[in-house]
Structure formats: structure tokens, C-alpha cells
Design a protein around this motif. Sequence first.
Motif: not given
Length: 263
Positions: A53-82
Motif C-alpha cells: 500500500r504505497p502512496p500514490a507517489r512514493p519516491r518524493p515521500v521517500l526522498y523527503a525521509h532520506l533527506s531528514r535522516i541525512r540531517a540527523l546523521l550529520r549530528q553523529t560527527a565527533a569533533p576531531g574524531g569519528e
Amino acid sequence: MDVRLLGEVEVRSAGRPLDIGTPRQQVVLAALAVDVRQPVPIETLVDRVWGHRPPARPRPVLYAHLSRIRALLRQTAAPGGEAAARIERRHAGYVLDVEPERVDLHRFRRLVERAAEDRQHDDEAGAATLAEALRLWRGEPLAGLSGEWAARVRASWHQRRLDAAVRWAQAEFRLGRPGAVIASVPDLTAEYPLAEPLEHVLIQALHAAGRGAEALDRYGAVRRRLAEELGTTPGRELQALYRALLAGAHPRPGTCCATTANT
């Protein structure tokens, strides 16, 4: 940075949980994390997230989720480290680029595989490694997430956990530690009430600990439960153990049934 799937989906950075968004966004993250560092085609992502039961246009919705997850993951950088975890777009699909050891599900799998190697040389080390793997389990995998794909992942990992728990209990029994089995296995049998291999090693442990009457009572309870729930009787190995106990035999460490079981 750690990704946790064995329980509620979590991303932790520097010891603190991050806001990973809506359940649907959590499914997107989990759908990439189960195949960490492997490309997941967009069609597969759509199927994992929405099923039939995907939405009528699943790809734009998926791209939006991926964009938000990318922003979330940018917070995982450790200063001068990982370096921060990241999602990459490749020809074959999207990839969650993070060390597999940072995903509890993959860490569990690696530890169980290592325990099998350890056992060939040292049962003590194998038991300790399995115990380490089992401690990663925080609850229902992908807890709170709906959908057919999430349900399949849960079923698969419940079986992996059950297999690991049986192997751990068998190793503890072989090492002459029935008390450890008696202390831990009843909680597991409450979660997996139809798992005969767990009951088998628990009955062995009770008998070895001088609690023969409890061992026989336990067999009777298992027999009634199987009859009520499945309309069947205990398997041959459990029946053989029961007959041996009635005859006054002392099951040897390592004498136990296979790990595959009804759950």
C-alpha cells in the motif's frame, strides 16, 4: 554513534539518543541499517516501508525521509574524531555507510558466529560470547513499527535469539553450571512457551541441581501446553529425556535436542 534495532529503533551519539522522527522515518532508517554498507534499491525501500500500500507517489515521500535522516546523521560527527554516518546514493541503490559493528543487529550476528568458532577450542569462551550477544537484546526488534517487512524481521531475529539462547544454555550445562540455566531460562520460556529445546536444557539443569521432582513437573507442564496450543505431544528427544529421568538415569552434559523449535 550506534544504531539500535533490537528493541525500539534508536540512534545514539556520544551516549545520548537523537530524535529519529516518525515511525515511518524509523522504518526507512531500519530498512537501510539491516543491510548496512550494502546498496538497497529504491524499489526495495518502497516495499519495506509501505508494503502493498504505497502512496500514490512514493519516491518524493521517500526522498523527503532520506533527506531528514541525512540531517540527523550529520549530528553523529565527533569533533576531531569519528566521521558522521551518512547515506550515499549509488547506482544500485541507497547505502547506509557506517561500521556494521555500530548496528546492534549486526554485532549480535558477529558475536554468535564468533561463539561457534570459540566453542571449537573453548566452551567457556563460547558461552561468554553468546552471553554478550544476548545482552544486546533490549526487547521486540523494531518495536512499535508496523508493516509486513518489519514483522518478517522480528520473526527472523526472534528465531536467531532463541537459537543463541539455547546454545548458551547448553554450553552452561556442559560446563557444569546448571544454576545459571535455572536462573535465566525460565524468563526465556515465558517469551517462547513452545520452544522445546529451551525446556529440554532447563529440565536437564533442574535434575542436575538435585531438583528431580521439579524437572518431572516441568515436563508435565510442557506436555499440557503443547497439547493445548498445538494439539501435539513433546518431540522424541524431550520424551526420551523424560523416560531417562523416570528410570533414574543422569543425562550427560551436552545431551540435548536441536535448536530449531516452535515459537
